[in-house]
Design a protein around this motif. Structure first.
Motif, PDB file in Angstrom:
ATOM      1  N   MET A 131       0.804  -1.345   0.103  1.00 44.39           N
ATOM      2  CA  MET A 131       0.095   0.064   0.033  1.00 44.39           C
ATOM      3  C   MET A 131       0.681   1.347   0.006  1.00 44.39           C
ATOM      4  N   GLY A 132       1.846   1.158  -0.937  1.00 47.32           N
ATOM      5  CA  GLY A 132       2.636   2.529  -1.219  1.00 47.32           C
ATOM      6  C   GLY A 132       3.681   2.722  -0.342  1.00 47.32           C
ATOM      7  N   ARG A 133       4.099   2.094   0.693  1.00 53.83           N
ATOM      8  CA  ARG A 133       4.889   2.211   1.570  1.00 53.83           C
ATOM      9  C   ARG A 133       6.417   2.384   1.196  1.00 53.83           C
ATOM     10  N   THR A 134       6.475   1.585   0.113  1.00 53.60           N
ATOM     11  CA  THR A 134       8.002   1.468  -0.278  1.00 53.60           C
ATOM     12  C   THR A 134       8.061   2.326  -1.693  1.00 53.60           C
ATOM     13  N   GLY A 135       7.119   3.094  -2.221  1.00 56.10           N
ATOM     14  CA  GLY A 135       7.030   3.905  -3.350  1.00 56.10           C
ATOM     15  C   GLY A 135       6.441   3.358  -4.380  1.00 56.10           C
ATOM     16  N   SER A 136       6.025   1.919  -4.615  1.00 52.25           N
ATOM     17  CA  SER A 136       5.152   1.360  -5.487  1.00 52.25           C
ATOM     18  C   SER A 136       4.042   0.841  -4.739  1.00 52.25           C
ATOM     19  N   LEU A 137       2.931   0.608  -5.522  1.00 50.16           N
ATOM     20  CA  LEU A 137       1.852  -0.039  -4.629  1.00 50.16           C
ATOM     21  C   LEU A 137       2.281  -0.914  -3.604  1.00 50.16           C
ATOM     22  N   PHE A 138       2.761  -1.955  -4.467  1.00 50.20           N
ATOM     23  CA  PHE A 138       3.249  -3.162  -3.592  1.00 50.20           C
ATOM     24  C   PHE A 138       4.789  -3.308  -4.031  1.00 50.20           C
ATOM     25  N   ALA A 139       5.526  -3.767  -3.009  1.00 50.93           N
ATOM     26  CA  ALA A 139       6.927  -3.690  -3.252  1.00 50.93           C
ATOM     27  C   ALA A 139       7.403  -4.716  -4.184  1.00 50.93           C
ATOM     28  N   PHE A 140       6.530  -5.826  -4.396  1.00 51.24           N
ATOM     29  CA  PHE A 140       6.971  -6.793  -5.314  1.00 51.24           C
ATOM     30  C   PHE A 140       7.001  -6.382  -7.009  1.00 51.24           C
ATOM     31  N   GLN A 141       6.182  -5.318  -7.031  1.00 53.08           N
ATOM     32  CA  GLN A 141       6.349  -4.669  -8.234  1.00 53.08           C
ATOM     33  C   GLN A 141       7.641  -3.997  -8.573  1.00 53.08           C
ATOM     34  N   GLN A 142       8.439  -3.693  -7.415  1.00 52.87           N
ATOM     35  CA  GLN A 142       9.868  -3.275  -7.721  1.00 52.87           C
ATOM     36  C   GLN A 142      11.088  -4.353  -7.735  1.00 52.87           C
ATOM     37  N   TYR A 143      10.605  -5.603  -7.169  1.00 52.60           N
ATOM     38  CA  TYR A 143      11.369  -6.719  -7.455  1.00 52.60           C
ATOM     39  C   TYR A 143      11.037  -7.380  -8.838  1.00 52.60           C
ATOM     40  N   HIS A 144      10.236  -6.894  -9.764  1.00 51.82           N
ATOM     41  CA  HIS A 144       9.855  -7.420 -10.841  1.00 51.82           C
ATOM     42  C   HIS A 144       9.524  -9.057 -10.866  1.00 51.82           C
ATOM     43  N   ILE A 145       8.590  -9.306  -9.848  1.00 49.73           N
ATOM     44  CA  ILE A 145       8.248 -10.788 -10.049  1.00 49.73           C
ATOM     45  C   ILE A 145       6.528 -10.620  -9.744  1.00 49.73           C
ATOM     46  N   GLN A 146       6.033 -11.956 -10.176  1.00 49.66           N
ATOM     47  CA  GLN A 146       4.622 -11.781  -9.917  1.00 49.66           C
ATOM     48  C   GLN A 146       4.286 -13.052  -8.877  1.00 49.66           C
ATOM     49  N   PRO A 147       4.129 -12.709  -7.909  1.00 46.64           N
ATOM     50  CA  PRO A 147       3.919 -13.820  -6.799  1.00 46.64           C
ATOM     51  C   PRO A 147       2.593 -14.624  -7.034  1.00 46.64           C
ATOM     52  N   ASP A 148       2.459 -15.591  -6.349  1.00 47.31           N
ATOM     53  CA  ASP A 148       1.198 -16.477  -6.566  1.00 47.31           C
ATOM     54  C   ASP A 148       0.091 -15.782  -5.554  1.00 47.31           C
ATOM     55  N   VAL A 149       0.643 -15.632  -4.447  1.00 46.56           N
ATOM     56  CA  VAL A 149      -0.411 -14.870  -3.389  1.00 46.56           C
ATOM     57  C   VAL A 149       0.427 -13.829  -2.667  1.00 46.56           C
ATOM     58  N   VAL A 150      -0.282 -12.531  -2.279  1.00 46.45           N
ATOM     59  CA  VAL A 150       0.267 -11.514  -1.757  1.00 46.45           C
ATOM     60  C   VAL A 150      -0.755 -11.145  -0.531  1.00 46.45           C
ATOM     61  N   SER A 151      -0.040 -11.006   0.799  1.00 49.69           N
ATOM     62  CA  SER A 151      -0.764 -10.643   1.679  1.00 49.69           C
ATOM     63  C   SER A 151      -0.724  -9.262   1.946  1.00 49.69           C
ATOM     64  N   PHE A 152      -1.714  -8.574   2.630  1.00 53.22           N
ATOM     65  CA  PHE A 152      -1.631  -7.143   2.805  1.00 53.22           C
ATOM     66  C   PHE A 152      -2.715  -6.931   4.061  1.00 53.22           C
ATOM     67  N   ALA A 153      -2.265  -5.634   4.916  1.00 54.96           N
ATOM     68  CA  ALA A 153      -3.186  -5.088   6.006  1.00 54.96           C
ATOM     69  C   ALA A 153      -2.716  -3.598   6.229  1.00 54.96           C
ATOM     70  N   LYS A 154      -2.004  -3.611   7.535  1.00 50.08           N
ATOM     71  CA  LYS A 154      -1.684  -2.372   7.962  1.00 50.08           C
ATOM     72  C   LYS A 154      -2.055  -1.052   7.294  1.00 50.08           C
TER      73      LYS A 154
END
Ligand SMILES: *Cc1c(COP(=O)(O)O)cnc(C)c1O
Length: 392
Positions: free
Chosen positions: A229-252
């Motif tokens: 949720m924007g914390r790292t400067g992309s909506l999700f951090a995985f978008q900066q690691y150029h991977i597509q995870p199978d499942v992503v959890s979010f909260a905070k």
């Protein structure tokens, strides 16, 4: 009520599971909060990365109060518009396929673990329920997510813990392969280890783990409860690691201050939770969902670019102060870790800073900043000068 009155009630009627700082917060605006005695604090913590738009944000207040007046709750037996909309927004912006909502990070990670085990069960039958997690990780406080957490200090008191977890070293592919076996169904990790000390994983390691997962049909589970949720400067951090995870959890940070969490799955996993296999009463609550819709709408490219700029500014300014008790900084976006050097511990420094008017967090042996993403230049500078005066 005065601070002393509140504290006395709390001491008597609340279980003593938290070490609290000696402040009772009353209200906030932006990245500034005020205690019941009127004292002002700059907030570099955002309620542990939750209040992503700060306090009293007019758009957020409007979204929450409008929805609260309209419909405060209805069960998961019915459809609601904010629920469907926030699901759509998350998937469209991440390339994931569908979501399941809950209320907290630990609950989201439980869902992620359940999904991985069922995915494997559906394909391979019993005996493939082990999840590899990383040393120094943090995944939550339920019995299962404590077991998933790769830190021995969390594996105490509450025996027996859930079985089926093995731990590998971060940034060491050999260590992951060394704990692999026919019983594994998934690898679960934070891309920036938060509670462990704000440690971003190496890009190459993450990409290699993703390849290994694809090769062995293990699910790649990414815990973005803190980094999302924007914390790292992309909506999700995985978008900066150029991977597509199978499942992503979010909260905070997702709903800007209301309890909301969940998971997003890719196409391969979209049908794993069939009717009746998982659920929760509060998950997807319409008020929290309306808040999350608003938070997501605010996080456009310009907003996210600012997160990166502010994070870089804070790190550079802290290093430039050359305070005797602080060392190097690290992190991604506005998830910032600071090394503590010298005699005083991170908890002692945090207490001193809070006493001086700056709310701050610890992580691992260091300090941690998770300011509201909307913090202004003026608030950052005020916070930095409090830090300088307190620690020089
Ligand atoms: C905070 C956190 C959790 C736990 O979230 P809760 O909402 O406290 O249950 C899990 N994983 C990570 C990475 C976290 O930072």
């Amino acid at each position: 009520m005065t601070f002393e009155e509140i504290k006395a009630l709390d001491e008597q009627y609340v279980m003593h599971s938290y070490g609290r700082f000696q402040v009772a917060i009353d209200h906030g605006k932006g990245a500034t909060v005020w205690a019941v005695d009127g004292k002002e604090y700059i907030d570099f913590s955002a309620g542990i990365g939750v209040c992503s738009l700060g306090y009293g944000d007019p758009g957020w207040v409007e979204a929450v109060s409008t929805q609260a007046a309209k419909l405060g709750h209805i069960s998961n037996l019915f459809y609601t518009e904010p629920y469907a909309k926030v699901a759509q927004k998350l998937c469209v912006r991440t390339g994931m396929s569908n979501v399941m909502f809950g209320n907290s990070g630990a609950e989201a990670n439980e869902a992620m673990i359940k999904l991985a085990r069922k995915y494997s069960f559906d394909r391979y039958g019993k005996g493939r329920g082990t999840v590899i997690t990383l040393h120094n990780s943090f995944h939550g406080r339920t019995i299962t997510t404590l077991a998933a957490t790769g830190q021995d200090k969390f594996h105490n008191y509450f025996f027996p813990f859930t079985e089926g977890f093995r731990y590998a070293d971060a940034n060491d592919l050999d260590s992951v392969e060394a704990v692999a076996g026919h019983d594994v169904c998934a690898v679960m990790m934070e891309l920036v280890q938060g509670e462990g000390g704000v440690l971003p994983l190496d890009l190459e390691f993450v990409q290699k783990v993703a390849e290994l997962c694809a090769k062995r049909d293990w699910l790649l589970l990414v815990d973005e409860v803190q980094s999302g949720m924007g914390r790292t400067g992309s909506l999700f951090a995985f978008q900066q690691y150029h991977i597509q995870p199978d499942v992503v959890s979010f909260a905070k940070g997702i709903a800007g201050g209301l309890p909301f969490g969940g998971i997003m799955a890719n196409e391969k996993c979209r049908e794993v939770f069939s009717p009746g296999t998982h659920g929760t009463t509060f998950g997807g609550n319409p008020v929290a969902a309306a808040a999350a819709c608003h938070v997501l709408d605010r996080m456009d490219d310009a907003f996210l670019a600012q997160v990166k700029e502010k994070g870089a500014y804070l790190r550079q300014a802290i290093e430039a102060m050359e305070l005797p008790c602080l060392g190097k900084t690290r992190g991604l976006g506005m998830m910032v870790g600071i090394d503590v050097v010298g005699e005083q511990t991170n908890s002692q420094l945090a207490a001193k800073l809070i006493e001086s008017g700056l709310l701050i967090l610890t992580a691992g042996p260091g300090l941690r900043l998770l300011p509201p993403l909307t913090i202004t230049q003026e608030e950052m500078d005020k916070g930095l000068s409090i830090m300088k005066a307190a620690l020089l």
